[in-house]
Design a protein around this motif. Sequence first.
Motif, PDB file in Angstrom:
ATOM      1  N   ARG A  70       0.829  -1.193   0.000  1.00 34.70           N
ATOM      2  CA  ARG A  70       0.000   0.000   0.000  1.00 34.70           C
ATOM      3  C   ARG A  70       0.866   1.245   0.000  1.00 34.70           C
ATOM      4  NH1 ARG A  70      -2.273  -1.018   4.294  1.00 34.70           N
ATOM      5  NH2 ARG A  70      -1.025   0.310   5.659  1.00 34.70           N
ATOM      6  N   ARG A  71       0.558   2.172  -0.869  1.00 34.96           N
ATOM      7  CA  ARG A  71       1.298   3.425  -0.904  1.00 34.96           C
ATOM      8  C   ARG A  71       0.948   4.245   0.327  1.00 34.96           C
ATOM      9  NH1 ARG A  71       0.884   6.581  -6.427  1.00 34.96           N
ATOM     10  NH2 ARG A  71       2.330   7.865  -5.222  1.00 34.96           N
ATOM     11  N   PRO A  72       1.932   4.869   0.944  1.00 28.88           N
ATOM     12  CA  PRO A  72       1.632   5.649   2.146  1.00 28.88           C
ATOM     13  C   PRO A  72       0.780   6.867   1.825  1.00 28.88           C
ATOM     14  CG  PRO A  72       3.903   5.992   1.454  1.00 28.88           C
ATOM     15  CD  PRO A  72       3.363   4.891   0.600  1.00 28.88           C
ATOM     16  N   GLN A  73      -0.183   7.125   2.674  1.00 25.39           N
ATOM     17  CA  GLN A  73      -1.044   8.295   2.541  1.00 25.39           C
ATOM     18  C   GLN A  73      -0.677   9.296   3.632  1.00 25.39           C
ATOM     19  OE1 GLN A  73      -3.374   8.621   0.060  1.00 25.39           O
ATOM     20  NE2 GLN A  73      -2.588   6.680  -0.733  1.00 25.39           N
ATOM     21  N   TYR A  74      -0.563  10.562   3.246  1.00 31.18           N
ATOM     22  CA  TYR A  74      -0.136  11.596   4.172  1.00 31.18           C
ATOM     23  C   TYR A  74      -1.307  12.480   4.573  1.00 31.18           C
ATOM     24  CZ  TYR A  74       4.611  10.293   2.920  1.00 31.18           C
ATOM     25  OH  TYR A  74       5.765   9.596   2.716  1.00 31.18           O
ATOM     26  N   CYS A  75      -1.300  12.905   5.813  1.00 29.21           N
ATOM     27  CA  CYS A  75      -2.353  13.775   6.331  1.00 29.21           C
ATOM     28  C   CYS A  75      -1.732  15.046   6.895  1.00 29.21           C
ATOM     29  CB  CYS A  75      -3.157  13.060   7.407  1.00 29.21           C
ATOM     30  SG  CYS A  75      -4.395  14.118   8.194  1.00 29.21           S
ATOM     31  N   ARG A  76      -2.154  16.181   6.321  1.00 30.39           N
ATOM     32  CA  ARG A  76      -1.670  17.478   6.816  1.00 30.39           C
ATOM     33  C   ARG A  76      -2.812  18.339   7.354  1.00 30.39           C
ATOM     34  NH1 ARG A  76       0.522  16.664   1.718  1.00 30.39           N
ATOM     35  NH2 ARG A  76       2.754  16.184   1.662  1.00 30.39           N
ATOM     36  N   ASP A  77      -3.971  17.741   7.522  1.00 28.52           N
ATOM     37  CA  ASP A  77      -5.156  18.475   7.948  1.00 28.52           C
ATOM     38  C   ASP A  77      -5.035  18.862   9.424  1.00 28.52           C
ATOM     39  OD1 ASP A  77      -7.626  19.454   8.569  1.00 28.52           O
ATOM     40  OD2 ASP A  77      -8.734  17.933   7.453  1.00 28.52           O
ATOM     41  N   PRO A  78      -5.000  20.162   9.740  1.00 29.05           N
ATOM     42  CA  PRO A  78      -4.880  20.583  11.146  1.00 29.05           C
ATOM     43  C   PRO A  78      -6.009  20.065  12.029  1.00 29.05           C
ATOM     44  CG  PRO A  78      -4.472  22.430   9.672  1.00 29.05           C
ATOM     45  CD  PRO A  78      -5.003  21.313   8.831  1.00 29.05           C
ATOM     46  N   ALA A  79      -7.194  19.910  11.466  1.00 31.07           N
ATOM     47  CA  ALA A  79      -8.312  19.423  12.262  1.00 31.07           C
ATOM     48  C   ALA A  79      -8.077  17.986  12.713  1.00 31.07           C
ATOM     49  CB  ALA A  79      -9.607  19.524  11.456  1.00 31.07           C
ATOM     50  N   VAL A  80      -7.517  17.167  11.813  1.00 29.82           N
ATOM     51  CA  VAL A  80      -7.196  15.785  12.167  1.00 29.82           C
ATOM     52  C   VAL A  80      -6.082  15.754  13.200  1.00 29.82           C
ATOM     53  CG1 VAL A  80      -6.403  13.567  11.281  1.00 29.82           C
ATOM     54  CG2 VAL A  80      -7.954  14.967   9.909  1.00 29.82           C
ATOM     55  N   HIS A  81      -5.082  16.584  12.991  1.00 32.27           N
ATOM     56  CA  HIS A  81      -3.980  16.656  13.957  1.00 32.27           C
ATOM     57  C   HIS A  81      -4.500  17.024  15.338  1.00 32.27           C
ATOM     58  CE1 HIS A  81      -0.728  17.486  10.643  1.00 32.27           C
ATOM     59  NE2 HIS A  81      -1.519  16.478  10.357  1.00 32.27           N
ATOM     60  N   ASN A  82      -5.379  18.016  15.380  1.00 34.60           N
ATOM     61  CA  ASN A  82      -5.901  18.482  16.656  1.00 34.60           C
ATOM     62  C   ASN A  82      -6.702  17.386  17.366  1.00 34.60           C
ATOM     63  OD1 ASN A  82      -6.453  20.818  18.522  1.00 34.60           O
ATOM     64  ND2 ASN A  82      -8.561  20.292  17.962  1.00 34.60           N
ATOM     65  N   ALA A  83      -7.471  16.630  16.610  1.00 30.55           N
ATOM     66  CA  ALA A  83      -8.245  15.544  17.199  1.00 30.55           C
ATOM     67  C   ALA A  83      -7.339  14.493  17.831  1.00 30.55           C
ATOM     68  CB  ALA A  83      -9.138  14.905  16.144  1.00 30.55           C
ATOM     69  N   LEU A  84      -6.216  14.194  17.160  1.00 28.48           N
ATOM     70  CA  LEU A  84      -5.292  13.183  17.676  1.00 28.48           C
ATOM     71  C   LEU A  84      -4.540  13.685  18.908  1.00 28.48           C
ATOM     72  CD1 LEU A  84      -3.851  11.888  14.284  1.00 28.48           C
ATOM     73  CD2 LEU A  84      -5.244  10.564  15.873  1.00 28.48           C
ATOM     74  N   TYR A  85      -4.052  14.904  18.838  1.00 28.69           N
ATOM     75  CA  TYR A  85      -3.239  15.414  19.945  1.00 28.69           C
ATOM     76  C   TYR A  85      -4.064  15.739  21.185  1.00 28.69           C
ATOM     77  CZ  TYR A  85       0.954  15.694  17.059  1.00 28.69           C
ATOM     78  OH  TYR A  85       2.040  15.374  16.274  1.00 28.69           O
TER      79      TYR A  85
END
Length: 458
Positions: free
Chosen positions: A56-71
């Motif tokens: 599987r090719r790696p998929q990158y996430c730069r969405d600040p909303a996703v980052h904020n949910a994780l952190y």
Amino acid sequence: MSGETFAFTSSTLRSLRLQREMVEWEERRRAASRELACRRYQPVTRGFLAFPRPGRRPQYCRDPAVHNALYTGDFHKIKSIFKDETTTNLIVESVCEELAWSAELGMWVLTPQKQHTSPLRITSSRGYQDCVKHLLLHGAEVDAVVGGKAALHDSCANHRAECTRLLLSYSADPNILSEEGLAPLHLCTTQESLPCAQLLLEYGALVNQNTRDRRASPLHVAAKHGLDDHVKLYLCYGANIGHRNREGETALNSACASADKPKAAGCYYRVVKRLLESGADAQLAGRKNHTPLHNACSNCHLRIVELLLQHGAEVNIRNCAGYTPVDCALQAVEDYLEGEPEKLIATLLNHGAAPIHPKMLKFCALSPRTMEVILNTYDRILSCDSWMESVPSEVWQEHHVFYDSALCLLNQPRSLQHLARCAIRKQLGRRCHQGIAQLELPSSLQEYLRLPLEGYLK
């Protein structure tokens, strides 16, 4: 302004960078869509020899909303975002400005640096147990090494015991190595990480696994950080107490070398005591032929020095530079004036340390009490301008009684009582610390033989 340069503000540069990232994201999305479409309409033939399915090719996430949910550990948002194997294994990418040297400009400049991690790493490092479990149940790769580490490295480094237990129960490899060659056990460097270390060993972590570069064992790491409970745990699991790292140092060397902070002195004392009682060799030298006694003297740690001497440490051994433990202690006097260096010097002398050369007295310029101990081992005080000139005037004035008495005795005979003390100490030699107590003398005279401090010379 066609012939001039435009002065970009920080907000303008940030907007341009975000636009560039959006363009790159869109290009990758379109490329992935085209590839998926080609695969969908391409006939699949399975012959006798089938080619393996590409990864599987790696998929990158730069969405600040996703980052904020994780952190922040927003469980409801995480459940709505991470629903399958593809999303749970996204690579979370962030960009930060770091100083880097530009040879072209000849100066330090801020350059954007990409940092990668994973949803599982973020939630494990912060102890979001429910989020970690959700990601694992929806296909997150438990041993994926993203940005140099796996999730188990982060949970142990941040002493998240429950997350560590959860990852191990989902078959995380307790011996997985980071890109730097560190196993999770090597990252248990605080007292709070003890439960994580216990879990790792229960799930099969190798207690003698070494780091890739320095060949340090978990016992080395625990000794270096003064973690007595960790040392006890590793020894119970069969840690090799005599293992040497790439520089030839044992765990005992590491503990003695790291005991340089007076506030943490008790922790390192307990570690050294446990190692010695478990059979550690007090005479094994490491880097630059430094023995544990050299290291303890360099840190002016009296209690550790006494322990090492009780376990057979050689008091007159020299390192590669030709220095004995006493020399190392003298060179550290000015750094540890509050650590009562005079007691350390007296202890070494009472265990048979060779006479100290007058040229070393310059290291005692700020500690007249240490100088008094050393001068009381001489049968006469020789003229030596080097140590007199090194004493600051304010120190001389504060302790003028001692220094004036020393000046009066320059090249003069010492008292008969003092000469008798020197003769007895010379006769006892290395047995001085034990022999004095066995002499049939009044307690006051026994104390006099141990070089007590009086504040003046006679």
